[in-house]
Design an enzyme around this catalytic site. Structure first.
Site, mmCIF file in Angstrom:
data_model
loop_
_atom_site.group_PDB
_atom_site.id
_atom_site.type_symbol
_atom_site.label_atom_id
_atom_site.label_comp_id
_atom_site.label_asym_id
_atom_site.label_seq_id
_atom_site.Cartn_x
_atom_site.Cartn_y
_atom_site.Cartn_z
ATOM 1 N N MET A 173 -0.620 -35.041 77.937
ATOM 2 C CA MET A 173 -0.824 -33.979 78.930
ATOM 3 C C MET A 173 -0.163 -32.682 78.455
ATOM 4 S SD MET A 173 -0.953 -35.674 82.641
ATOM 5 C CE MET A 173 0.805 -35.766 82.932
ATOM 6 N N HIS B 118 6.117 -37.177 71.846
ATOM 7 C CA HIS B 118 4.683 -37.114 71.539
ATOM 8 C C HIS B 118 4.469 -37.116 70.021
ATOM 9 C CE1 HIS B 118 4.631 -34.914 75.576
ATOM 10 N NE2 HIS B 118 3.787 -35.902 75.780
ATOM 11 N N GLN C 275 1.815 -48.117 82.236
ATOM 12 C CA GLN C 275 0.587 -47.440 81.796
ATOM 13 C C GLN C 275 0.013 -48.156 80.578
ATOM 14 O OE1 GLN C 275 0.161 -43.009 81.527
ATOM 15 N NE2 GLN C 275 0.521 -43.356 79.360
HETATM 16 P P1 AMP Z 1 2.302 -37.561 78.664
HETATM 17 O O1 AMP Z 1 2.023 -36.244 77.997
HETATM 18 O O2 AMP Z 1 3.564 -37.585 79.438
HETATM 19 O O3 AMP Z 1 1.099 -38.078 79.423
HETATM 20 O O4 AMP Z 1 2.530 -38.608 77.496
HETATM 21 C C1 AMP Z 1 1.572 -38.793 76.495
HETATM 22 C C2 AMP Z 1 1.943 -40.011 75.684
HETATM 23 O O5 AMP Z 1 3.216 -39.814 75.095
HETATM 24 C C3 AMP Z 1 2.060 -41.284 76.536
HETATM 25 O O6 AMP Z 1 1.560 -42.380 75.793
HETATM 26 C C4 AMP Z 1 3.543 -41.408 76.748
HETATM 27 O O7 AMP Z 1 3.963 -42.734 76.966
HETATM 28 C C5 AMP Z 1 4.055 -40.900 75.422
HETATM 29 N N1 AMP Z 1 5.440 -40.448 75.548
HETATM 30 C C6 AMP Z 1 5.941 -39.588 76.459
HETATM 31 N N2 AMP Z 1 7.270 -39.459 76.292
HETATM 32 C C7 AMP Z 1 7.613 -40.269 75.254
HETATM 33 C C8 AMP Z 1 8.832 -40.595 74.605
HETATM 34 N N3 AMP Z 1 9.990 -40.062 74.972
HETATM 35 N N4 AMP Z 1 8.804 -41.477 73.579
HETATM 36 C C9 AMP Z 1 7.625 -42.049 73.186
HETATM 37 N N5 AMP Z 1 6.450 -41.780 73.767
HETATM 38 C C10 AMP Z 1 6.431 -40.912 74.784
#
Ligand code: AMP
Length: 296
Positions: free
Chosen positions: A30, A37, A153
């Site tokens: 997102m 990320h 998720q």
């Molecule tokens: P989001 O932008 O929050 O929807 O996250 C996008 C992807 O990045 C999802 O698969 C999250 O689980 C992953 N993600 C977010 N924060 C972290 C983190 N600190 N470590 C590893 N993966 C992450």
């Protein structure tokens, strides 16, 4: 790095990629990107020939009282970060591209989506499952990468991929943390300085849970009580839930001595809702490698 706003142009690009027999890794996000990320992108780059990332703040996974409007957005910074990280193609669809008028088809994962986040954020995981299915159909990746940070998720995506026979591998990537333990999150940007300090509460709770079970605390209700008391001692924190559940089913467990348990937390620090999780196991039981689910 190529950027695409339209499904049709992205598909044309990907058709050429596949004609060259190149493998495609996909990292849906997102935006408001951070090192967490980028760790997914790194993993995708090491596994696949071509890496596609998407940035889409998906309106259907936000509740009416949630932060869709104020969710952090910084497209030019995100584009620079993805280009520097070696992303080959970035998909940035406008909302109308993903949800044209008259949109009326949803993906809902039943049991796996009902507990934890599903219980507290009605409709959230249905929005996630729907947009992820759409993105999988658009990108048709060989491997898609998701962070352990959003553990439920991951299980929901794994379930829908199996149930709908989507031919891809879903790879979990470990949670990437700040040096003091706080899991990186786009929402950390909401925290004031005092809240940022208090936010280490979540990783401290996970560490405490891990050491208590190693020390021989095998009663989930006992451990739950201890963890709840630590939350109560932090004035900036409000507890949403602490869950001690089976890592495959998310069903509550009572005997922590029986195997690996997932500790999942949702805690508000001030007005910001943070989640985090960890696997814990009693002495003598080793923790599993990050989850991977191969397409069938
Ligand atoms: P989001 O932008 O929050 O929807 O996250 C996008 C992807 O990045 C999802 O698969 C999250 O689980 C992953 N993600 C977010 N924060 C972290 C983190 N600190 N470590 C590893 N993966 C992450």
């Amino acid at each position: 790095m190529r950027t695409f706003e339209q499904i049709s142009t992205l598909r044309t690009y990907l058709r050429a990629v596949r004609q060259e027999r190149k493998t495609v890794g996909f990292v849906p996000t997102m935006g408001a990107l951070h090192a967490g990320h980028l760790s997914l992108v790194q993993r995708a780059k090491s596994d696949c020939d071509v890496v596609v990332a998407s940035i889409f703040v998906n309106p259907t996974q936000f509740g009416p009282k949630e932060d869709f409007a104020k969710y952090p957005r910084d497209t030019s910074r995100d584009m620079q970060m993805t280009a520097n990280a070696g992303v080959d193609a970035l998909f940035l669809p406008p909302v109308e591209e993903m949800y044209p008028s008259n949109f009326q088809t949803w993906v809902e994962v039943e049991k796996m989506g009902e507990s934890l986040e599903g219980a507290v954020r009605p409709g959230h995981l249905k929005g996630v499952a729907t947009v992820v299915t759409k993105l999988f159909n658009i990108v048709q990746p060989d491997i898609a990468y998701f962070g352990q940070k959003d553990y439920q998720q991951f299980l929901v995506v794994e379930r829908l991929a199996r149930d709908l026979n989507l031919p891809l591998t879903i790879q979990m990537v470990p949670t990437f943390r700040e040096t003091d333990g706080l899991a990186m999150s786009s929402r950390n940007a909401y925290l004031s300085e005092a809240e940022r300090t208090a936010a280490t509460l979540l990783s401290r709770l996970l560490a405490l849970a891990g050491s208590r079970v190693q020390e021989g605390v095998h009663s989930a209700s006992q451990l739950h009580k201890e963890l709840t008391a630590v939350v109560a001692a932090e004035p900036l924190a409000t507890l949403d839930y602490i869950a001690l559940v089976h890592p495959d089913t998310l069903q509550p467990v009572e005997d922590l001595g029986a195997g690996v348990t997932l500790v999942a937390l949702a805690i508000r620090i001030g007005n910001t809702r943070l989640i985090d999780n960890a696997l814990i196991a009693p002495e003598g039981v080793s923790l599993p490698r990050p989850r991977v689910s191969r397409g069938v």
